[in-house]
Scaffold this motif. Structure first.
Motif, PDB file in Angstrom:
ATOM      1  N   LYS A  23     111.418 -40.233  60.495  1.00 42.99           N
ATOM      2  CA  LYS A  23     111.587 -40.845  61.819  1.00 42.99           C
ATOM      3  C   LYS A  23     111.379 -39.798  62.892  1.00 42.99           C
ATOM      4  CE  LYS A  23     113.407 -43.891  64.863  1.00 42.99           C
ATOM      5  NZ  LYS A  23     112.648 -43.620  66.064  1.00 42.99           N
ATOM      6  N   ASP A  29     115.434 -43.273  71.843  1.00 41.22           N
ATOM      7  CA  ASP A  29     116.420 -43.348  70.754  1.00 41.22           C
ATOM      8  C   ASP A  29     117.734 -42.723  71.192  1.00 41.22           C
ATOM      9  OD1 ASP A  29     114.541 -44.419  68.941  1.00 41.22           O
ATOM     10  OD2 ASP A  29     113.996 -42.428  68.172  1.00 41.22           O
ATOM     11  N   LEU A  68     120.622 -42.244  60.388  1.00 41.78           N
ATOM     12  CA  LEU A  68     119.388 -42.448  59.637  1.00 41.78           C
ATOM     13  C   LEU A  68     119.669 -42.494  58.134  1.00 41.78           C
ATOM     14  CD1 LEU A  68     117.011 -40.121  61.695  1.00 41.78           C
ATOM     15  CD2 LEU A  68     117.268 -42.616  61.867  1.00 41.78           C
TER      16      LEU A  68
END
Length: 157
Positions: A23, A29, A68
């Protein structure tokens, strides 16, 4: 892009089974994570403030990077139906805007009597480990997840 869902049951797991997610961390984000959690520490949001820190630039929230790992556990290994029991986290280095984080989750141990899996979790940027730890998850058996399919001689394809 969201990871494709993959369902693994306890019977599907084996020590050494690994899943990797990559990612790229964007400014949006980090801002979104700040909005959701309320963590508005300027080291994450203000380039001017962050320039005066030892990092020299904005960094992502550590728990965003840890999140994540949760993405892998909930979508790929073991996937939907897995339930977090615990997670240890060791923050080793900062993650900056634009970094590509590689999340690796590997089955380290299976505990059949409790249907638990101990998973080694590592997040890296290039060759540098930025976060590592272990997760303990409860993983459903096939018949618990889909008893009708099991009675019909199925299971999952």
């Amino acid at each position: 892009m969201l990871p494709e869902l993959r369902v693994l049951y306890f019977e599907d797991l084996e020590v050494g089974l690994t899943e990797i997610l990559r990612k790229e961390i964007s400014s949006s984000d980090v801002v979104g994570f700040a909005e959701i959690t309320g963590d508005r520490n300027p080291i994450h949001l203000s380039e001017h403030f962050a320039a005066r820190t030892p990092f020299g630039t904005r960094i992502a929230h550590g728990l965003y990077t840890a999140g994540l790992i949760s993405a892998v556990l909930g979508t790929r290994l073991p996937g939907p139906g897995a339930v977090y029991i615990s997670q240890t986290l060791n923050f080793r280095a900062p993650v900056r805007i634009g970094d590509v984080v590689e999340v690796k989750v590997e089955v380290a141990e299976l505990i059949p009597e409790r249907r638990r899996a101990r998973l080694a979790c590592t997040c890296s940027v290039g060759d540098e480990v930025v976060l590592d730890g272990e997760a303990l998850v409860k993983v459903p058996k096939k018949e618990e997840a889909d008893p009708l399919a099991m009675r019909m001689g199925g299971g999952r394809a």
